[in-house]
Write a protein that holds these residues in place. Structure first.
Motif, PDB file in Angstrom:
ATOM      1  N   VAL A 186     -15.161  -3.078  62.578  1.00 52.23           N
ATOM      2  CA  VAL A 186     -15.545  -1.664  62.578  1.00 52.23           C
ATOM      3  C   VAL A 186     -16.848  -1.513  61.803  1.00 52.23           C
ATOM      4  CG1 VAL A 186     -14.253  -1.044  60.477  1.00 52.23           C
ATOM      5  CG2 VAL A 186     -14.693   0.695  62.235  1.00 52.23           C
ATOM      6  N   ASP A 187     -17.635  -0.529  62.194  1.00 48.95           N
ATOM      7  CA  ASP A 187     -18.941  -0.348  61.581  1.00 48.95           C
ATOM      8  C   ASP A 187     -18.878   0.611  60.398  1.00 48.95           C
ATOM      9  OD1 ASP A 187     -21.930   0.774  61.481  1.00 48.95           O
ATOM     10  OD2 ASP A 187     -21.909  -1.128  62.573  1.00 48.95           O
ATOM     11  N   ALA A 188     -19.567   0.253  59.318  1.00 50.05           N
ATOM     12  CA  ALA A 188     -19.579   1.091  58.121  1.00 50.05           C
ATOM     13  C   ALA A 188     -20.194   2.458  58.394  1.00 50.05           C
ATOM     14  CB  ALA A 188     -20.336   0.383  56.997  1.00 50.05           C
ATOM     15  N   GLU A 189     -21.085   2.544  59.370  1.00 51.48           N
ATOM     16  CA  GLU A 189     -21.664   3.847  59.714  1.00 51.48           C
ATOM     17  C   GLU A 189     -20.609   4.800  60.257  1.00 51.48           C
ATOM     18  OE1 GLU A 189     -24.553   5.002  59.122  1.00 51.48           O
ATOM     19  OE2 GLU A 189     -25.869   3.289  58.791  1.00 51.48           O
ATOM     20  N   ASP A 190     -19.685   4.282  61.071  1.00 51.39           N
ATOM     21  CA  ASP A 190     -18.610   5.131  61.592  1.00 51.39           C
ATOM     22  C   ASP A 190     -17.699   5.600  60.461  1.00 51.39           C
ATOM     23  OD1 ASP A 190     -19.571   4.822  64.161  1.00 51.39           O
ATOM     24  OD2 ASP A 190     -18.147   3.248  64.705  1.00 51.39           O
ATOM     25  N   ILE A 191     -17.355   4.676  59.574  1.00 52.50           N
ATOM     26  CA  ILE A 191     -16.496   5.038  58.447  1.00 52.50           C
ATOM     27  C   ILE A 191     -17.154   6.124  57.606  1.00 52.50           C
ATOM     28  CG2 ILE A 191     -15.396   4.181  56.335  1.00 52.50           C
ATOM     29  CD1 ILE A 191     -15.380   1.386  57.676  1.00 52.50           C
ATOM     30  N   ALA A 192     -18.438   5.945  57.305  1.00 50.67           N
ATOM     31  CA  ALA A 192     -19.145   6.888  56.441  1.00 50.67           C
ATOM     32  C   ALA A 192     -19.257   8.270  57.075  1.00 50.67           C
ATOM     33  CB  ALA A 192     -20.530   6.347  56.117  1.00 50.67           C
ATOM     34  N   GLU A 193     -19.475   8.313  58.389  1.00 51.12           N
ATOM     35  CA  GLU A 193     -19.581   9.610  59.058  1.00 51.12           C
ATOM     36  C   GLU A 193     -18.270  10.382  58.965  1.00 51.12           C
ATOM     37  OE1 GLU A 193     -20.731  11.459  63.452  1.00 51.12           O
ATOM     38  OE2 GLU A 193     -21.265   9.384  62.971  1.00 51.12           O
ATOM     39  N   ILE A 194     -17.159   9.687  59.154  1.00 47.28           N
ATOM     40  CA  ILE A 194     -15.855  10.341  59.032  1.00 47.28           C
ATOM     41  C   ILE A 194     -15.623  10.774  57.593  1.00 47.28           C
ATOM     42  CG2 ILE A 194     -13.361  10.065  59.298  1.00 47.28           C
ATOM     43  CD1 ILE A 194     -14.018   7.851  61.386  1.00 47.28           C
ATOM     44  N   ALA A 195     -15.930   9.904  56.641  1.00 43.96           N
ATOM     45  CA  ALA A 195     -15.716  10.228  55.232  1.00 43.96           C
ATOM     46  C   ALA A 195     -16.501  11.463  54.820  1.00 43.96           C
ATOM     47  CB  ALA A 195     -16.098   9.038  54.362  1.00 43.96           C
ATOM     48  N   ALA A 196     -17.759  11.543  55.242  1.00 46.51           N
ATOM     49  CA  ALA A 196     -18.587  12.683  54.859  1.00 46.51           C
ATOM     50  C   ALA A 196     -18.014  13.985  55.413  1.00 46.51           C
ATOM     51  CB  ALA A 196     -20.019  12.478  55.352  1.00 46.51           C
ATOM     52  N   GLU A 197     -17.527  13.957  56.648  1.00 42.56           N
ATOM     53  CA  GLU A 197     -16.894  15.154  57.218  1.00 42.56           C
ATOM     54  C   GLU A 197     -15.633  15.515  56.445  1.00 42.56           C
ATOM     55  OE1 GLU A 197     -16.111  15.006  61.362  1.00 42.56           O
ATOM     56  OE2 GLU A 197     -18.212  14.783  61.949  1.00 42.56           O
ATOM     57  N   ALA A 198     -14.832  14.504  56.118  1.00 41.12           N
ATOM     58  CA  ALA A 198     -13.567  14.761  55.424  1.00 41.12           C
ATOM     59  C   ALA A 198     -13.792  15.289  54.016  1.00 41.12           C
ATOM     60  CB  ALA A 198     -12.739  13.482  55.381  1.00 41.12           C
ATOM     61  N   LEU A 199     -14.892  14.907  53.398  1.00 40.85           N
ATOM     62  CA  LEU A 199     -15.189  15.351  52.032  1.00 40.85           C
ATOM     63  C   LEU A 199     -15.698  16.780  51.977  1.00 40.85           C
ATOM     64  CD1 LEU A 199     -16.953  12.092  50.831  1.00 40.85           C
ATOM     65  CD2 LEU A 199     -14.889  13.057  49.783  1.00 40.85           C
ATOM     66  N   THR A 200     -16.131  17.314  53.097  1.00 43.57           N
ATOM     67  CA  THR A 200     -16.790  18.623  53.092  1.00 43.57           C
ATOM     68  C   THR A 200     -16.080  19.693  53.910  1.00 43.57           C
ATOM     69  OG1 THR A 200     -18.214  17.871  54.922  1.00 43.57           O
ATOM     70  CG2 THR A 200     -19.081  17.635  52.690  1.00 43.57           C
ATOM     71  N   GLY A 201     -14.943  19.368  54.497  1.00 46.02           N
ATOM     72  CA  GLY A 201     -14.230  20.359  55.301  1.00 46.02           C
ATOM     73  C   GLY A 201     -12.764  20.026  55.423  1.00 46.02           C
ATOM     74  N   ASP A 202     -12.044  20.911  56.104  1.00 47.91           N
ATOM     75  CA  ASP A 202     -10.587  20.777  56.172  1.00 47.91           C
ATOM     76  C   ASP A 202     -10.083  20.153  57.470  1.00 47.91           C
ATOM     77  OD1 ASP A 202     -10.317  21.989  53.677  1.00 47.91           O
ATOM     78  OD2 ASP A 202     -10.307  24.010  54.554  1.00 47.91           O
ATOM     79  N   ARG A 203     -10.987  19.876  58.432  1.00 53.32           N
ATOM     80  CA  ARG A 203     -10.526  19.410  59.748  1.00 53.32           C
ATOM     81  C   ARG A 203      -9.772  18.088  59.667  1.00 53.32           C
ATOM     82  NH1 ARG A 203     -12.248  16.617  64.367  1.00 53.32           N
ATOM     83  NH2 ARG A 203     -14.207  15.906  63.446  1.00 53.32           N
ATOM     84  N   HIS A 204     -10.115  17.234  58.724  1.00 53.72           N
ATOM     85  CA  HIS A 204      -9.481  15.920  58.609  1.00 53.72           C
ATOM     86  C   HIS A 204      -8.398  15.862  57.532  1.00 53.72           C
ATOM     87  CE1 HIS A 204     -12.534  14.418  61.319  1.00 53.72           C
ATOM     88  NE2 HIS A 204     -13.480  14.875  60.515  1.00 53.72           N
TER      89      HIS A 204
END
Length: 285
Positions: free
Chosen positions: A158-176
């Motif tokens: 798995v690519d670290a870019e994909d992980i980071a994109e999900i993490a950034a969304e999860a850190l800033t909103g409630d969708r995840h």
């Protein structure tokens, strides 16, 4: 997007590491206030020194929780439990944990975060693509031989870019919030196949060599991998490189609404940076 910056900082532990620095980049691009949790951060942070914890947690809203050297390391769950309790007491409202796929010990820390009483997201990731270019394995690749105690097991890198994109969304909103994402790439590759992809991208001979754990430990020591990390990695590889992770999941697609990044794309982009260029010949004169 306006130039306003949100007041409450987001703490990114391991903020100079493979996923952490990418999370920092995503958050900064979104105009969020970021605090990097590292030994060189301001204030500094160390997992082994609880006196550094309160400083990095002060005023923080969300935390990207990355444990070094690994959640499978002895004592990790107790340390994560203590830090999580300290974070919640400090007013943190959201935790995003980077976990390891197929690691029973890591799942103990997952339970700590799930039972913390605040919003949580767990990113249970496969072997990172970037382990080949941003870690000690990069030296192996440069020297022309990827050495691992992995046999012919297949891994859904798995690519670290994909992980980071999900993490950034999860850190800033409630969708995840309340989601456990098991993250893999789009296809299975053996380590020999992954090495062949790297060799094609780098345009030079690079081969994969399977070796027993004790020999691998000696090789890591020769490449100056820290002793505390050698033991953890040898034990961890003995667990997870047995085929238990040899299947794909839809975690990236569920989280981001797109397919995960392919290993070949990663290899081409990494090779273009020169990270795997052949070492310069030694002048014997």
């Amino acid at each position: 997007m306006t130039a306003n910056t949100f007041d409450a900082p987001i703490l990114v532990l391991g903020g100079t590491g493979k996923t952490g620095r990418r999370v920092v980049r995503h958050l900064t691009a979104a105009n969020r206030s970021v605090r990097v949790g590292s030994r060189t951060g301001e204030p500094p942070f160390e997992w082994t020194d609880e006196r550094t914890w309160d400083g990095v947690l002060a005023g923080v809203e969300s935390v990207y929780l990355v444990y070094y050297p690994d959640l499978a390391a002895p004592g990790a769950v107790d340390t994560v439990r203590a830090f999580t309790a300290r974070a919640v007491a400090a007013g943190v409202r959201r935790l995003v944990l980077l976990s390891g796929r197929g690691e029973p010990a890591a799942q103990l820390s997952e339970e700590v975060v799930r039972n913390s009483g605040v919003a949580w997201t767990i990113l249970r990731a496969s072997w990172f693509n970037q382990n080949f270019s941003e870690d000690f394995l990069a030296d192996f690749v440069t020297d022309g031989a990827v050495l691992l105690p992995a046999g012919e097991v297949a891994e859904p890198f798995v690519d670290a870019e994909d992980i980071a994109e999900i993490a950034a969304e999860a850190l800033t909103g409630d969708r995840h919030a309340g989601q456990l994402y098991e993250l893999t790439g789009p296809r299975l590759l053996t380590f020999a196949e992954a090495t062949a992809e790297i060799a094609r991208a780098a345009g030079r001979p690079i081969h994969y060599e399977s070796m027993p754990p004790e020999g691998y430990a000696a090789e890591m020591a020769r490449y100056d991998v820290p002793a505390e990390l050698v033991g953890v990695l040898v034990d961890l590889f003995g667990q997870v490189l047995d085929g238990r992770n040899a299947y794909l999941t839809d975690g990236v697609r569920r989280a981001l609404g797109r397919e995960p990044r392919d290993f070949a794309e990663y290899a081409r982009e990494a090779a273009a940076t020169g990270v795997w260029a052949a070492p310069a010949p030694v002048d014997a004169s």
